[in-house]
Scaffold this motif. Structure first.
Motif, PDB file in Angstrom:
ATOM      1  N   PRO A  20       0.837  -1.193   0.026  1.00  0.00           N
ATOM      2  CA  PRO A  20       0.039   0.023  -0.032  1.00  0.00           C
ATOM      3  C   PRO A  20       1.097   1.413  -0.013  1.00  0.00           C
ATOM      4  CG  PRO A  20       0.034  -0.905   2.110  1.00  0.00           C
ATOM      5  CD  PRO A  20       0.733  -1.944   1.300  1.00  0.00           C
ATOM      6  N   PRO A  21       0.381   2.490  -0.534  1.00  0.00           N
ATOM      7  CA  PRO A  21       1.162   3.624  -0.663  1.00  0.00           C
ATOM      8  C   PRO A  21       1.726   3.875   0.910  1.00  0.00           C
ATOM      9  CG  PRO A  21      -1.130   4.090  -1.140  1.00  0.00           C
ATOM     10  CD  PRO A  21      -1.014   2.621  -0.839  1.00  0.00           C
ATOM     11  N   SER A  22       2.971   3.993   1.143  1.00  0.00           N
ATOM     12  CA  SER A  22       3.421   4.287   2.522  1.00  0.00           C
ATOM     13  C   SER A  22       3.462   5.858   2.608  1.00  0.00           C
ATOM     14  CB  SER A  22       4.638   3.525   2.885  1.00  0.00           C
ATOM     15  OG  SER A  22       5.712   3.795   1.901  1.00  0.00           O
ATOM     16  N   THR A  23       3.412   6.074   4.167  1.00  0.00           N
ATOM     17  CA  THR A  23       3.379   7.579   4.243  1.00  0.00           C
ATOM     18  C   THR A  23       4.704   7.684   4.847  1.00  0.00           C
ATOM     19  OG1 THR A  23       2.373   7.170   6.393  1.00  0.00           O
ATOM     20  CG2 THR A  23       0.764   7.814   4.662  1.00  0.00           C
ATOM     21  N   PRO A  24       5.234   8.867   4.423  1.00  0.00           N
ATOM     22  CA  PRO A  24       6.864   9.268   5.060  1.00  0.00           C
ATOM     23  C   PRO A  24       6.810   9.223   6.538  1.00  0.00           C
ATOM     24  CG  PRO A  24       6.184  10.530   3.169  1.00  0.00           C
ATOM     25  CD  PRO A  24       5.048   9.844   3.536  1.00  0.00           C
ATOM     26  N   SER A  25       7.722   8.978   7.152  1.00  0.00           N
ATOM     27  CA  SER A  25       8.066   9.186   8.451  1.00  0.00           C
ATOM     28  C   SER A  25       8.214  10.513   8.997  1.00  0.00           C
ATOM     29  CB  SER A  25       9.193   8.271   9.166  1.00  0.00           C
ATOM     30  OG  SER A  25      10.434   9.033   8.740  1.00  0.00           O
ATOM     31  N   ARG A  26       8.038  10.864  10.149  1.00  0.00           N
ATOM     32  CA  ARG A  26       8.143  12.281  10.610  1.00  0.00           C
ATOM     33  C   ARG A  26       9.687  12.754  10.196  1.00  0.00           C
ATOM     34  NH1 ARG A  26       8.587  13.933  16.775  1.00  0.00           N
ATOM     35  NH2 ARG A  26       8.838  16.117  16.415  1.00  0.00           N
ATOM     36  N   TYR A  27      10.630  11.739  10.436  1.00  0.00           N
ATOM     37  CA  TYR A  27      11.829  12.082  10.243  1.00  0.00           C
ATOM     38  C   TYR A  27      11.964  12.586   8.654  1.00  0.00           C
ATOM     39  CZ  TYR A  27      16.736  11.284   8.922  1.00  0.00           C
ATOM     40  OH  TYR A  27      18.116  11.460   8.551  1.00  0.00           O
ATOM     41  N   GLU A  28      11.512  11.670   7.809  1.00  0.00           N
ATOM     42  CA  GLU A  28      11.576  11.872   6.297  1.00  0.00           C
ATOM     43  C   GLU A  28      10.876  13.172   5.861  1.00  0.00           C
ATOM     44  OE1 GLU A  28      13.312  10.165   4.051  1.00  0.00           O
ATOM     45  OE2 GLU A  28      13.983   8.859   5.466  1.00  0.00           O
ATOM     46  N   ASN A  29       9.780  13.416   6.496  1.00  0.00           N
ATOM     47  CA  ASN A  29       9.116  14.613   6.338  1.00  0.00           C
ATOM     48  C   ASN A  29       9.876  15.708   6.422  1.00  0.00           C
ATOM     49  OD1 ASN A  29       6.730  13.709   5.027  1.00  0.00           O
ATOM     50  ND2 ASN A  29       5.629  13.329   7.090  1.00  0.00           N
ATOM     51  N   ARG A 108      20.280  15.531   9.179  1.00  0.00           N
ATOM     52  CA  ARG A 108      19.186  15.356   8.253  1.00  0.00           C
ATOM     53  C   ARG A 108      19.757  16.099   6.714  1.00  0.00           C
ATOM     54  NH1 ARG A 108      15.873  17.058  12.631  1.00  0.00           N
ATOM     55  NH2 ARG A 108      15.780  19.219  11.678  1.00  0.00           N
ATOM     56  N   LEU A 109      20.453  17.141   6.999  1.00  0.00           N
ATOM     57  CA  LEU A 109      21.062  17.518   5.733  1.00  0.00           C
ATOM     58  C   LEU A 109      21.923  16.753   5.004  1.00  0.00           C
ATOM     59  CD1 LEU A 109      20.671  21.418   6.348  1.00  0.00           C
ATOM     60  CD2 LEU A 109      19.139  20.281   4.744  1.00  0.00           C
ATOM     61  N   ARG A 110      22.797  16.347   5.783  1.00  0.00           N
ATOM     62  CA  ARG A 110      23.781  15.489   5.444  1.00  0.00           C
ATOM     63  C   ARG A 110      23.200  14.138   4.753  1.00  0.00           C
ATOM     64  NH1 ARG A 110      29.105  13.851   9.272  1.00  0.00           N
ATOM     65  NH2 ARG A 110      30.239  12.839   7.587  1.00  0.00           N
ATOM     66  N   ALA A 111      22.157  13.637   5.228  1.00  0.00           N
ATOM     67  CA  ALA A 111      21.599  12.373   4.761  1.00  0.00           C
ATOM     68  C   ALA A 111      21.043  12.824   3.199  1.00  0.00           C
ATOM     69  CB  ALA A 111      20.701  11.740   5.528  1.00  0.00           C
ATOM     70  N   ALA A 112      20.371  13.868   3.399  1.00  0.00           N
ATOM     71  CA  ALA A 112      19.471  14.428   2.313  1.00  0.00           C
ATOM     72  C   ALA A 112      20.337  14.692   1.087  1.00  0.00           C
ATOM     73  CB  ALA A 112      18.531  15.613   2.422  1.00  0.00           C
ATOM     74  N   PHE A 113      21.571  15.491   1.420  1.00  0.00           N
ATOM     75  CA  PHE A 113      22.563  15.748   0.319  1.00  0.00           C
ATOM     76  C   PHE A 113      22.707  14.505  -0.427  1.00  0.00           C
ATOM     77  CE2 PHE A 113      26.945  15.863  -1.154  1.00  0.00           C
ATOM     78  CZ  PHE A 113      26.878  17.356  -1.979  1.00  0.00           C
ATOM     79  N   GLU A 114      23.181  13.289   0.237  1.00  0.00           N
ATOM     80  CA  GLU A 114      23.546  12.108  -0.603  1.00  0.00           C
ATOM     81  C   GLU A 114      22.458  11.582  -1.328  1.00  0.00           C
ATOM     82  OE1 GLU A 114      25.938   9.727   1.956  1.00  0.00           O
ATOM     83  OE2 GLU A 114      27.118  11.492   2.675  1.00  0.00           O
ATOM     84  N   GLU A 115      21.109  11.540  -0.601  1.00  0.00           N
ATOM     85  CA  GLU A 115      19.965  10.848  -1.348  1.00  0.00           C
ATOM     86  C   GLU A 115      19.535  11.696  -2.455  1.00  0.00           C
ATOM     87  OE1 GLU A 115      16.838  10.761   1.560  1.00  0.00           O
ATOM     88  OE2 GLU A 115      18.030   9.353   3.071  1.00  0.00           O
ATOM     89  N   ASN A 116      19.966  12.981  -2.516  1.00  0.00           N
ATOM     90  CA  ASN A 116      19.671  13.862  -3.871  1.00  0.00           C
ATOM     91  C   ASN A 116      20.951  13.889  -4.819  1.00  0.00           C
ATOM     92  OD1 ASN A 116      16.962  15.054  -3.685  1.00  0.00           O
ATOM     93  ND2 ASN A 116      17.758  15.267  -1.572  1.00  0.00           N
ATOM     94  N   GLY A 117      21.806  12.873  -4.681  1.00  0.00           N
ATOM     95  CA  GLY A 117      22.595  12.719  -5.838  1.00  0.00           C
ATOM     96  C   GLY A 117      23.978  13.385  -5.318  1.00  0.00           C
ATOM     97  N   GLY A 118      24.400  13.729  -4.377  1.00  0.00           N
ATOM     98  CA  GLY A 118      25.652  14.245  -3.768  1.00  0.00           C
ATOM     99  C   GLY A 118      26.494  13.078  -3.581  1.00  0.00           C
TER     100      GLY A 118
END
Length: 178
Positions: A20-29, A108-118
């Motif tokens: 089923p479509p999963s809702t992002p966690s609080r951390y992911e949001n 969080r930004l460090r993780a997001a940087f790598e998730e976005n292709g960095g």
């Protein structure tokens, strides 16, 4: 309908039913919001910055910019309440971002940087200057509030003592002849 068509039809229906479509966690949001905020900061920067040209210095600039929205009172050295965790009266000292909030934001930004292709080795949020800045903020806020952050020593689990080999009850030594 052939067997292969039936199996592929049932496989596709079961895969869509099982996930089923999963809702992002609080951390992911929060990570997504932080990433969007940082992206907006880069776009509004004069001159505008691309993520590939972003450095640790730009991250520090962003953290200092965020201080204006802080809610943590940080007493200055001249304040009579400097070093008091619970001051008895109000004072004109500035409000800043709390160290814990900044530390979590950078994570969080460090993780997001790598998730976005960095690339991890080019991550500006992991720069030495950023780590030093966070340590400086932690220490200065702790002193201003009279709280010490002593580095905790890790307790090592007790090492098991070596056990002697099991004995068959006969403690005499037997020598074999060849």
């Amino acid at each position: 309908m052939s067997v292969s068509m039936m199996s592929s039809a049932s496989a596709s229906s079961s895969s869509s039913a099982s996930s089923p479509p999963s809702t992002p966690s609080r951390y992911e949001n929060q990570k997504r919001r932080d990433w969007n905020t940082f992206g907006q900061y880069l776009r509004n920067h004069r001159p505008p910055l691309s993520l590939s040209r972003c450095s640790g210095a730009h991250v520090l600039e962003f953290l200092r910019y965020l201080d204006q929205f802080g809610k943590t009172k940080v007493h200055t050295h001249l304040c009579p309440f400097f070093g008091h965790p619970n001051p008895p009266a109000p004072c004109p000292c500035p409000l800043r971002q709390a160290w814990g909030s900044l530390d979590a934001l950078i994570g969080r930004l460090r993780a997001a940087f790598e998730e976005n292709g960095g690339k991890p080795e080019a991550n500006p949020f992991g720069a030495r200057a950023v780590r030093l800045y966070l340590r400086e903020v932690r220490d200065s806020q702790a002193k201003a509030r009279g709280i010490s952050y002593e580095k905790k020593k890790r307790k090592r689990p007790p090492q098991p003592q070596p056990q002697p080999p099991p004995s068959n009850g006969d403690d005499s030594v037997v020598l074999r002849q060849a």
